[in-house]
Write a protein that holds these residues in place. Structure first.
Motif, short mmCIF file in Angstrom:
data_model
loop_
_atom_site.label_atom_id
_atom_site.label_comp_id
_atom_site.label_asym_id
_atom_site.label_seq_id
_atom_site.Cartn_x
_atom_site.Cartn_y
_atom_site.Cartn_z
N VAL A 457 65.99 -65.62 -30.65
CA VAL A 457 66.62 -64.30 -30.78
C VAL A 457 68.07 -64.45 -31.22
O VAL A 457 68.54 -63.75 -32.13
CB VAL A 457 66.53 -63.52 -29.45
CG1 VAL A 457 67.48 -62.32 -29.46
CG2 VAL A 457 65.11 -63.07 -29.19
N ILE A 458 68.79 -65.36 -30.58
CA ILE A 458 70.19 -65.59 -30.94
C ILE A 458 70.30 -66.13 -32.36
O ILE A 458 71.16 -65.72 -33.15
CB ILE A 458 70.85 -66.57 -29.94
CG1 ILE A 458 70.92 -65.93 -28.55
CG2 ILE A 458 72.24 -66.97 -30.40
CD1 ILE A 458 71.36 -66.87 -27.46
N GLN A 459 69.39 -67.04 -32.73
CA GLN A 459 69.40 -67.59 -34.09
C GLN A 459 69.10 -66.50 -35.12
O GLN A 459 69.75 -66.43 -36.17
CB GLN A 459 68.37 -68.71 -34.20
CG GLN A 459 68.34 -69.40 -35.55
CD GLN A 459 69.59 -70.22 -35.81
OE1 GLN A 459 69.75 -71.31 -35.28
NE2 GLN A 459 70.49 -69.70 -36.62
N ALA A 460 68.14 -65.63 -34.82
CA ALA A 460 67.81 -64.54 -35.74
C ALA A 460 69.00 -63.62 -35.93
O ALA A 460 69.27 -63.15 -37.04
CB ALA A 460 66.61 -63.76 -35.21
N GLY A 461 69.74 -63.38 -34.83
CA GLY A 461 70.93 -62.55 -34.93
C GLY A 461 71.95 -63.13 -35.88
O GLY A 461 72.63 -62.41 -36.63
N ALA A 462 72.05 -64.46 -35.91
CA ALA A 462 72.99 -65.12 -36.82
C ALA A 462 72.56 -64.98 -38.26
O ALA A 462 73.39 -64.98 -39.18
CB ALA A 462 73.10 -66.60 -36.44
N MET A 463 71.26 -64.83 -38.51
CA MET A 463 70.73 -64.75 -39.87
C MET A 463 70.70 -63.32 -40.40
O MET A 463 70.43 -63.10 -41.58
CB MET A 463 69.30 -65.33 -39.89
CG MET A 463 69.23 -66.78 -39.43
SD MET A 463 67.55 -67.28 -39.00
CE MET A 463 66.77 -67.21 -40.59
N ALA A 464 70.95 -62.34 -39.53
CA ALA A 464 70.75 -60.95 -39.88
C ALA A 464 71.79 -60.43 -40.85
O ALA A 464 72.98 -60.74 -40.74
CB ALA A 464 70.76 -60.10 -38.61
N ASN A 465 71.33 -59.61 -41.79
CA ASN A 465 72.21 -58.86 -42.69
C ASN A 465 72.13 -57.36 -42.42
O ASN A 465 72.92 -56.58 -42.94
CB ASN A 465 71.83 -59.13 -44.15
CG ASN A 465 72.09 -60.57 -44.54
OD1 ASN A 465 73.15 -61.11 -44.25
ND2 ASN A 465 71.11 -61.19 -45.18
N GLY A 466 71.15 -56.96 -41.60
CA GLY A 466 70.98 -55.56 -41.26
C GLY A 466 69.68 -55.00 -41.76
O GLY A 466 69.32 -55.17 -42.92
N GLY A 467 68.95 -54.33 -40.86
CA GLY A 467 67.71 -53.67 -41.23
C GLY A 467 66.45 -54.50 -41.10
O GLY A 467 65.34 -53.99 -41.24
#
Length: 578
Positions: A457-467
């Protein structure tokens, strides 16, 4: 003779002083080990050297320049006799103590087989011999290195490889097995556990050697092998640099911070040195326990526990205004399928309206990143819980289209050992002698460990650009009935013999087969091999605002009206009557 007379008193004095320096009179000798033996050797060696100097120089002057000295061989013999006598008399206390302990508990000792013939096994055998609490009789050791077969470690013999485990357990009437290979890979451990679970022996494991060396645990704290050891996967690979960019020196808010996922998120976030960690939860007991744990493990962590409900919009606004969080992990939710099926209004209040409140505050107060914790039950949901989580996904994508805040959702399946999950329930049922209750013999689920899910979850948050909706790779599905049988075996019992399995029927809203997250739509791979992205859908804020108003209006009305509204707002929701 005169030379001997003038030497004996100085020798005694020198030996006493040097022994005192090496603490030979302060040790408890029934616990003596190699370290104490080396102290004896060092002390007597130094004493002998001092005496040699004394005999060459002091005695020479005392005897009026007449050259008298002991032959050099006398010093060697004296050293050998001293070590034997001084060491022997002290170590005899340990031998007597161990013999006495052995006689006292010989009748109640459990027959033990140790897997592994390395450093960990050597430490374990030593601890077994010394500790009253580890009441075992070591039957033998197992190791895949065939060159070790027949060899001894502290009197315990290597008697076979993993292929021999089942046969040896039967022939030697083994009662317990301890897995003592902490450096082995997850796959190796899983393979060995799968073999051991087919024996009648209770299975335990030894902590990692690095933990023992760092004094984090004691060897005597051997723990039961749990289902996480059996189903766990290799350690998650994290990109720490990317995570640091959005967590280090930032104010982080975790809603539902006292829950299973929320608390693990807090533990993982603490490792990345946030400026401040805000732990928000309505249930103060869990939040307090986490606070005490973080006080101990991260004493320098700047944190604050906030008791509040995500349903209370005004309270949330006050919190956002006061603390100005920069990243929000939204883990607060009702998650129990049968309970939410019977209380659909509460699911809407918490999972939909509560999520709306947190998402709206994040938009109004300039949060940089909002990460929504979602579930595989949002995929073509057949229950209220899954449908409300699916609507939350739609909601955060709508917010992302109008806000400077980056809104993302992370979707994954069941987590092993979470509050209210099947594992704690099965353990309680086994402890009470059964039966273990399973809804259906063919029901299956995807599982992931709590730390693995939280890290991803934390790693995905780092990869996020939004949406985005990030989908975690859950591996292969597991039959719940097989899970129950494995847990019974790992507890040292036989399924359907010692512990019965009772099938109770599917519960309201429950699927027989959990759908594979990876098959719902075309997914895009990412730089991380366990994280994928679902293709975004177009959702407007007008639709969300109108829907929230309708959900609020329907709360006090008939349950059927609630179900119909959910069906209207979540097109993929198909109510399942059981």
């Amino acid at each position: 003779m005169y030379f001997f007379k003038i030497s004996i008193i100085p020798v005694i004095i020198i030996t006493l002083i040097v022994n005192k320096i090496f603490n030979l009179y302060n040790n408890i000798w029934k616990y003596a080990s190699i370290e104490e033996l080396m102290s004896i050797i060092y002390s007597l060696s130094l004493s002998n050297v001092i005496f040699i100097v004394y005999s060459y120089f002091i005695n020479y002057k005392l005897l009026e320049s007449r050259y008298f000295r002991f032959p050099f061989t006398v010093h060697i013999i004296f050293w050998i006799i001293s070590v034997a006598s001084l060491g022997g008399t002290r170590f005899i206390a340990r031998v007597i103590e161990e013999k006495s302990m052995s006689k006292d508990c010989v009748k109640s000792k459990k027959r033990l087989l140790i897997i592994g013939a390395g450093d960990a096994a050597a430490l374990l055998i030593k601890e077994i011999k010394r500790s009253n609490n580890l009441n075992y009789e070591t039957i033998g050791l197992i190791d895949d290195d065939r060159s070790k077969i027949g060899k001894l470690i502290s009197g315990a013999k290597v008697i076979g490889t993993r292929e021999d485990i089942i046969r040896l357990c039967l022939e030697l009437k083994v009662e317990e097995i301890i897995l003592a290979i902490p450096s082995a890979s997850v796959e190796t451990k899983r393979n060995i556990i799968n073999i051991c679970k087919n024996t009648n022996a209770k299975l335990k494991t030894l902590p990692g050697i690095y933990e023992i060396i760092d004094n984090k645990v004691n060897v005597s704290k051997i723990r039961d092998v749990n289902i996480e050891d059996l189903l766990g996967r290799e350690e998650v690979r994290l990109n720490s640099e990317n995570i640091n960019k959005y967590i280090k020196d930032k104010v982080i808010l975790v809603t539902g911070g006292g829950g299973s996922i929320g608390s693990e998120l807090c533990r993982q976030i603490a490792k990345f040195n946030p400026k401040k960690l805000l732990i928000l939860d309505i249930y103060e007991n869990n939040a307090y326990d986490l606070q005490m744990e973080l006080n101990y493990n991260f004493p320098n962590l700047n944190k604050e526990v906030i008791i509040a409900s995500i349903r209370d919009e005004k309270r949330l606004k006050d919190i956002f205004q006061k603390y100005e969080p920069e990243v929000v992990f939204h883990a607060a939710a009702h998650k129990h399928v049968p309970l939410m099926e019977n209380n659909p209004g509460e699911a809407i209040k918490n999972n939909i309206i509560g999520t709306y409140n947190v998402a709206k505050c994040s938009h109004l107060y300039g949060v940089k990143k909002f990460v929504q914790i979602s579930t595989d039950k949002a995929v073509n949901p057949t229950n209220v819980m899954g449908a409300t989580k699916r609507f939350s996904e739609i909601m955060i994508q709508a917010f992302d289209s109008v806000s400077e805040t980056e809104y993302v959702a992370v979707r994954f399946g069941n987590v092993l050992g979470s509050n209210g999950s099947v594992i704690p329930l099965f353990k309680k049922q086994i402890a009470h002698g059964g039966p273990v209750t399973v809804t259906h013999p063919e029901i299956n689920r995807y599982f992931m460990t709590i730390p693995e899910a939280s890290q991803l979850v934390i790693q995905a948050g780092a990869m996020a650009n939004g949406g985005e909706i990030f989908v975690l790779d859950m591996g292969e599905p597991v039959k719940i009935a097989d899970l129950a049988k494995d847990l019974i075996r790992l507890s040292g019992y036989q399924p359907e013999v010692d512990i019965k399995i009772e099938y109770t029927g599917l519960r309201p809203g429950e699927k027989l087969y959990e759908e594979l997250l990876m098959d719902e739509v075309a997914l895009t791979s990412t730089d991380h091999d366990k994280i994928y992205i679902e293709k975004p859908t177009n959702n407007s804020m007008e639709f969300i605002e109108k829907s929230i108003g309708e959900f609020r209006e329907v709360l006090g009305k008939d349950r059927e009206m609630i179900f119909k509204l959910i069906e209207e707002k979540v097109p993929t929701y198909h109510r399942k009557d059981c």
